[in-house]
Design an enzyme around this catalytic site. Structure first.
Site, PDB file in Angstrom:
ATOM      1  N   SER A 274       0.834  -1.193   0.000  1.00  0.00           N
ATOM      2  CA  SER A 274       0.000   0.000   0.000  1.00  0.00           C
ATOM      3  C   SER A 274       0.875   1.253   0.000  1.00  0.00           C
ATOM      4  O   SER A 274       1.746   1.410  -0.842  1.00  0.00           O
ATOM      5  CB  SER A 274      -0.950  -0.044   1.204  1.00  0.00           C
ATOM      6  OG  SER A 274      -1.873   1.016   1.164  1.00  0.00           O
TER       7      SER A 274
ATOM      8  N   HIS B  90      -1.603  -0.492  -4.880  1.00  0.00           N
ATOM      9  CA  HIS B  90      -3.023  -0.426  -5.215  1.00  0.00           C
ATOM     10  C   HIS B  90      -3.470   1.027  -5.137  1.00  0.00           C
ATOM     11  O   HIS B  90      -2.719   1.910  -4.713  1.00  0.00           O
ATOM     12  CB  HIS B  90      -3.872  -1.329  -4.313  1.00  0.00           C
ATOM     13  CG  HIS B  90      -3.871  -0.933  -2.868  1.00  0.00           C
ATOM     14  ND1 HIS B  90      -4.538  -1.637  -1.900  1.00  0.00           N
ATOM     15  CD2 HIS B  90      -3.284   0.102  -2.207  1.00  0.00           C
ATOM     16  CE1 HIS B  90      -4.369  -1.074  -0.730  1.00  0.00           C
ATOM     17  NE2 HIS B  90      -3.612  -0.007  -0.885  1.00  0.00           N
TER      18      HIS B  90
END
Length: 292
Positions: free
Chosen positions: A158, A183
């Site tokens: 992330s 992401h």
């Protein structure tokens, strides 16, 4: 009647004569000391406990003990971090929030102020966290004059992957068993329609900003990165090298491959084979969708 009255009349004189004789005898036998005074002592005894100790007292004692243990642990951790800081090593080993970001930024700024010509090593083992806190760390990494070498171990997922890619190009590495994930930012909204619209615009702004940063770190197009982060995308260290997010894999005492970084490399290959002949694995004819 006469006898009784005679004896009663003689009794007071007899008693007084005896008292006078005894007092004179005592005064003659035992001299009276001058100014003799004994100060009375006051004995204070503790009050008797009639009731058992309150359970609240034991609870407070246990809380104080636990706080003492936590303080000792924090002190030990601060000692370790201080020793690492002397070696110009900064360690990010937890989820990223404002408190963690403040600590990382202050350490980076301190090391840069001490010697801007020496590299700073930033080790990363984090699942990500707050986007705003991550952006603050990213900006400081770009701000400092010293080169920041980022090393991922465990997981860099992330927002932590953004910090990993923000290091100085050519000095971004990962350990062999690291997992790296990129992401798009997460977000949600509730409330009135206008509030939902405002939050939706903010989420789209964050998505475009993250896409631009990853594109700059990897030298890939904005459109390609936008497509890649549409879902969680996990990568091995070799795949991260292929993608351009890092520059090499640390395997023992060697870093492979560091130069040149291939643009198209088949994934999941042996590290030793890549180090011997990286050009052998170049496959420009295979499209990106098939490689990844």
């Amino acid at each position: 009647m006469g006898t009784l009255s005679l004896s009663s009349s003689l009794k007071p004189s007899l008693v007084s004569s005896r008292l006078n004789s005894s007092s004179s005898a005592s005064s003659s036998s035992f001299p009276k000391p001058n100014n003799l005074y004994l100060k009375p002592t006051k004995l204070i005894s503790p009050p008797l406990r009639t009731t058992s100790p309150s359970p609240l007292r034991f609870a407070n004692a246990s809380i104080e003990m636990s706080q003492t243990q936590e303080s000792a642990i924090r002190g030990a951790e601060s000692d370790v971090m201080g020793l690492l800081l002397r070696e110009r090593i900064v360690f990010l080993g937890s989820s990223i929030d404002d408190f963690v970001a403040d600590a990382i930024m202050s350490q980076l700024l301190l090391l840069d102020a001490k010697d801007p010509k020496k590299d700073i090593k930033l080790f990363i083992n984090s699942p990500g966290g707050s986007l705003s806190a991550t952006m603050a760390i990213y900006d400081v990494v770009q701000l400092v004059r010293a080169d920041v070498s980022t090393i991922a171990l465990g997981i860099a997922a992330s927002t932590a992957s953004i910090i990993l890619g923000a290091g100085t190009k050519g000095k971004r590495f990962a350990m062999p068993n690291t997992r790296i994930m990129i992401h798009q930012p997460l977000g949600g909204a509730s409330g009135q329609a206008i509030d939902v619209e405002i939050q939706a615009k903010e989420v789209m702004h964050n998505k475009n900003n993250v896409t631009s940063i990853i594109a700059g770190c990897t030298s890939r197009s904005f459109e390609q990165v936008l497509k890649d982060i549409d879902r969680d995308r996990y990568m091995s260290p070799i795949e991260a090298v292929e993608y351009g997010l890092i520059d090499g894999v640390i395997d023992g005492d060697s870093i492979i491959p560091l130069e040149p970084v291939p643009d198209r490399v088949k994934p999941r290959v042996n590290y030793e084979e890549i180090s011997k002949d990286p050009m052998k694995f170049l496959t420009p004819e295979i499209p990106d969708d098939e490689i990844y």
